[in-house]
Structures are given as structure tokens and as C-alpha cells.
Design a protein around this motif. Sequence first.
Motif, PDB file in Angstrom:
ATOM      1  N   PRO A   1       0.810  -1.231   0.000  1.00 21.57           N
ATOM      2  CA  PRO A   1       0.000   0.000   0.000  1.00 21.57           C
ATOM      3  C   PRO A   1       0.840   1.277   0.000  1.00 21.57           C
ATOM      4  O   PRO A   1       0.420   2.280  -0.580  1.00 21.57           O
ATOM      5  CB  PRO A   1      -0.823  -0.112   1.288  1.00 21.57           C
ATOM      6  N   SER A   2       2.030   1.247   0.607  1.00 16.89           N
ATOM      7  CA  SER A   2       2.841   2.464   0.662  1.00 16.89           C
ATOM      8  C   SER A   2       3.367   2.854  -0.717  1.00 16.89           C
ATOM      9  O   SER A   2       3.843   3.975  -0.902  1.00 16.89           O
ATOM     10  CB  SER A   2       4.013   2.288   1.632  1.00 16.89           C
ATOM     11  N   LEU A   3       3.295   1.941  -1.701  1.00 13.28           N
ATOM     12  CA  LEU A   3       3.814   2.248  -3.044  1.00 13.28           C
ATOM     13  C   LEU A   3       2.707   2.668  -4.015  1.00 13.28           C
ATOM     14  O   LEU A   3       2.981   2.994  -5.164  1.00 13.28           O
ATOM     15  CB  LEU A   3       4.559   1.038  -3.619  1.00 13.28           C
TER      16      LEU A   3
ATOM     17  N   PRO B   1       4.513   0.522   9.053  1.00 13.14           N
ATOM     18  CA  PRO B   1       5.787   1.050   9.536  1.00 13.14           C
ATOM     19  C   PRO B   1       6.993   0.262   9.001  1.00 13.14           C
ATOM     20  O   PRO B   1       6.856  -0.880   8.581  1.00 13.14           O
ATOM     21  CB  PRO B   1       5.688   0.850  11.055  1.00 13.14           C
ATOM     22  N   VAL B   2       8.150   0.894   9.046  1.00 13.02           N
ATOM     23  CA  VAL B   2       9.405   0.294   8.608  1.00 13.02           C
ATOM     24  C   VAL B   2      10.242  -0.035   9.842  1.00 13.02           C
ATOM     25  O   VAL B   2      10.337   0.779  10.759  1.00 13.02           O
ATOM     26  CB  VAL B   2      10.160   1.296   7.699  1.00 13.02           C
ATOM     27  N   ARG B   3      10.810  -1.249   9.875  1.00 11.54           N
ATOM     28  CA  ARG B   3      11.684  -1.637  10.985  1.00 11.54           C
ATOM     29  C   ARG B   3      12.914  -2.345  10.443  1.00 11.54           C
ATOM     30  O   ARG B   3      12.839  -3.033   9.438  1.00 11.54           O
ATOM     31  CB  ARG B   3      10.967  -2.602  11.941  1.00 11.54           C
ATOM     32  N   THR B   4      14.035  -2.192  11.154  1.00  6.17           N
ATOM     33  CA  THR B   4      15.294  -2.793  10.704  1.00  6.17           C
ATOM     34  C   THR B   4      15.740  -3.893  11.672  1.00  6.17           C
ATOM     35  O   THR B   4      15.599  -3.741  12.887  1.00  6.17           O
ATOM     36  CB  THR B   4      16.379  -1.709  10.587  1.00  6.17           C
TER      37      THR B   4
ATOM     38  N   ASP C   1       9.335   7.178   2.500  1.00  9.69           N
ATOM     39  CA  ASP C   1       8.294   6.399   1.842  1.00  9.69           C
ATOM     40  C   ASP C   1       8.840   5.420   0.830  1.00  9.69           C
ATOM     41  O   ASP C   1       8.179   4.492   0.422  1.00  9.69           O
ATOM     42  CB  ASP C   1       7.313   7.316   1.096  1.00  9.69           C
ATOM     43  N   ARG C   2      10.052   5.673   0.396  1.00  3.97           N
ATOM     44  CA  ARG C   2      10.533   4.822  -0.688  1.00  3.97           C
ATOM     45  C   ARG C   2      11.954   4.355  -0.402  1.00  3.97           C
ATOM     46  O   ARG C   2      12.722   5.037   0.270  1.00  3.97           O
ATOM     47  CB  ARG C   2      10.465   5.566  -2.022  1.00  3.97           C
ATOM     48  N   PRO C   3      12.279   3.161  -0.943  1.00  6.43           N
ATOM     49  CA  PRO C   3      13.626   2.655  -0.714  1.00  6.43           C
ATOM     50  C   PRO C   3      14.667   3.531  -1.411  1.00  6.43           C
ATOM     51  O   PRO C   3      14.511   3.877  -2.570  1.00  6.43           O
ATOM     52  CB  PRO C   3      13.589   1.268  -1.358  1.00  6.43           C
TER      53      PRO C   3
ATOM     54  N   ALA D   1      -1.585  -6.232   1.260  1.00  4.51           N
ATOM     55  CA  ALA D   1      -2.649  -5.707   0.404  1.00  4.51           C
ATOM     56  C   ALA D   1      -3.851  -5.253   1.240  1.00  4.51           C
ATOM     57  O   ALA D   1      -4.578  -4.346   0.842  1.00  4.51           O
ATOM     58  CB  ALA D   1      -3.072  -6.766  -0.600  1.00  4.51           C
ATOM     59  N   ASP D   2      -4.046  -5.897   2.396  1.00  5.99           N
ATOM     60  CA  ASP D   2      -5.256  -5.631   3.180  1.00  5.99           C
ATOM     61  C   ASP D   2      -5.057  -4.673   4.347  1.00  5.99           C
ATOM     62  O   ASP D   2      -5.958  -4.499   5.163  1.00  5.99           O
ATOM     63  CB  ASP D   2      -5.795  -6.967   3.730  1.00  5.99           C
TER      64      ASP D   2
END
Length: 459
Positions: free
Chosen positions: A25-27, A445-448, A393-395, A439-440
Motif C-alpha cells: 500500500p505504501s507504493l 511502519p518500517v523496521r530494521t 516512503d521509498r527505498p 494488500a489488506d
Amino acid sequence: MRSQPSVLHLDLDAFFASVEQRDKPSLRGKPVIVGGVGARGVVSTASYEARVFGVHSAMPGHEARRRCPHAAFLSGRFDAYRVASRQVMTVLRDLSPLVEPLSLDEAFVDLAAARRPVDLSVPGLERLIGELKAEVAAVTGGLTASIGVGSSKFIAKVATELGKPDGHHIVPAGGEVALLSPMSARVIPGVGPVTGEKLRRIGVETVADLQRIALDDLVQVIGRAHGTGLKALAFAEDDRAVEPEREAKSISVEDTFDRDLVDLAELATIVDRDAHQVAARLTAARLLARTVTIKIRLHGFVTHTRSRTLTGGTDRAALISRIATDLLGEVDLTPGVRLVGVGVAGLTDVLQEDLFSTDDPEAVAAEPEVADDVPADGPVAVDPDPAAGADADRPAVTEHRAARSAGWPPGADVEHDVHGRGWVWGAGRGRVTVRFETADTPPGPVRTFADDDPALRRV
Ligand SMILES: [Mg+2]
């Protein structure tokens, strides 16, 4: 020629990129580029947001990165694409048994053979197209398609182009020539850059020019078969049938001798020449092969075949020749050889292969003797530190050799024991960064993590 527009062509819009946007969804609404991740890789599909920057299929990855540095570059998830493709092909086969897939995202459907009566008037076709697009969206979770309908495959495909993206175009019977005439001659299948340039030199730029030029003049420049074919297509004469399972499964070249050959060097020379011919045919068809086969018929008509499967597809003559020559050495040739053949199978599309070649390091290890066919260039990994990127938002893409071999290709599906499902946002320097969304869900969030974190695994 059909008297009614009964050939339908469907093409999913920016297919691989659309599947990625569906599942990430973030893309959505952002530039997404599938393929072109490796140093020698090419773009398989660019989302429409990336095409605005001039990125297109078959463009080298480094060029795509230069034009659209802020895009998400993903290595591709072939299984997800195959599932979506199957769902769409099922919808089409429910309509007619005569479905001819051209690739995962594209097919012809013969409406004249439909399982239920189809109204081939323009309003009837508009209704059918609306239903098909709704069904495709429903079964795939929201993918869009463009659809063209006409009296032949050629016209249906041209019509689809006019409908892109997410639209349609119907060419009523009798309207074909008028539609084609003002178009560039390049619209005709078989007119690529080389033929296009030859035509331009004799003053042929549009289809109308092609209609006007004398056949003899055309034949002089591009040959009898090609010239006759183009002339017919310029007048929309195309009676090719919609054929399910049309695709080539293998390519081979054989030589039969009128005496028994025993000299290994002589045979190796013949095998090398055959391998080059096979490679040339692969290249011309824009295909890559994963399996190389040699066929040897000995004096007395005993036939041996030997084959070897590569970890990635190739159209390289030198590699095909080397494998075929190796295989030749596995057969006892002392009785004398009457026939030798070199063949390839396991054919894939050049653009699809870019996806395959980005994964599965274990397959390389299993066949070390051919492992050098796998691109030796390192992968391009994604910067592992989201905070370092200007836009979280993007790599953000950086060169790094470790990510592919570590098994965290950008875009791959993963699962974490605590955080659940997500996808690889980037990897390198011993870390992997995951965006937790599906998709749902809403954008997540992003985590490393450490790239050997036991709680994290590929799905
Ligand atoms: Mg498409």
C-alpha cells in the motif's frame, strides 16, 4: 478476414508493477520499477508513475535509476505474478475456450468461439468489455486491463494500445484500413527499428505509405516474404487464428552426415556452429533458454540425448556451445556419428528472465559447472537505514553486493514472529529493513533487523 470484430485482446496495465502496488500500500501512486535491480539487469515493468520520467521496459537498470532515482526498485515476485495471471486467464477461458496467451499479462480471445452468445455490435461489445474488466478487477484484487476488439489479432492488438491504460477501443469491421492509414509503419508487427529505417529510406513512414508503395519496390528492400507480409498487414489483411498453446517449447538445429564421423574435433566444430545458430534464433525471438540438449545418432541408429539445465536462462552462443561440447564428451562416439543436434528448451521471455536471475542462490551451488552463467555482477541493494533517506516512503538505492546472496531481495515477502507480514524494503551491511504492510492493511511502519534475525523469514 472476419466480417465481424470477434477477436479480443486483453493486456493488463503495467502488470508486475501493479501487482506490487496492490500488495504494498505504501507504493500506491508512487513510481515503482520491477527489474533492473542487478548491475546488468533491465527493467521488466515500470508503473505509470515511473513512465512519466521516461522509464520503460527493457531499459537498463542504471538508466532507469538515473531518470527516476526516487522510484522503488523491486526484484520481482514471480509467484505472485503467476497467480494473478492464472486468475485472469481463467476469466478469459470462461468466456471462450480459444484463448492464446502471449505472455503472463496478455492474451487473445476468440469471441466467435465463445461459450455463450456474444453480441458483436459496438454496444454489445462495450457491455462485454465492462463485464470483463470488472471480473478481472474482482478476481485479482483490483488490477486493471486494457482491451481491444477487432476483426483480426493485429487490429485487436492495435486497438488495445489505443485504450491504454485502463481503457478499451473497438474497431468495427470495415474501419480497419482507415484506422491504420495515418499510423506509423512501426505499428505493424515485424517492423522493428531495422526494417523501420529501411522503409524510411524509401520514403515509407506511415501505413498509408506502405499501402501506396509498389510491392516490387518493397521486395527489393526487405525481401519477398517480408514485403508481401507487410503489404497485406498494411491493408489489415490478417487471418491468423487464435491458437491456444502456440508458444515455442524448444529450438534445435541438427546435422545429418552421409558418412560416419569419428573425429571429436570435427564434431566439436559442428556442434559449435549449431550452438551459434540456436543462440541466434533465441536472440531473434527475444527468448532465453535454461536447458541445453545434445542429440547424437550413432552408426546403427542408436540415438543418445544428453541435457543440462542452467540456473538462469541464456542466449549466449559461447555458453550453449561449451555445454553442448561438454555433453558431446559424455557419449562414446567410437561407433561413428551419423547425426548431431544441439537444442535448447525451458524457454522464457527475456524480460521475465530478469526476475528469475535475481534469486535462488542455492540453485547456483547445485550446478557449479554452469554457475558462471548467472550474472556475476552483485545485486543492487537498498539502503538499510530509512532515516538516511530523504524520503522514508521509498527505498533509497545503494550499490551493495551482499543482499541477493543473503536472500533478502528488495520487494520480497517476509514474516516476522512479532510484527507479522511485510516486505523487504532494503538490505545490506548485515541488516534488513522491512515494511510491515500487506494488500489488506494501510501503509505500514518500517523496521530494521539483523539479517540473520531468527524471528524473520521469507514467505
Ligand atoms: Mg501489459
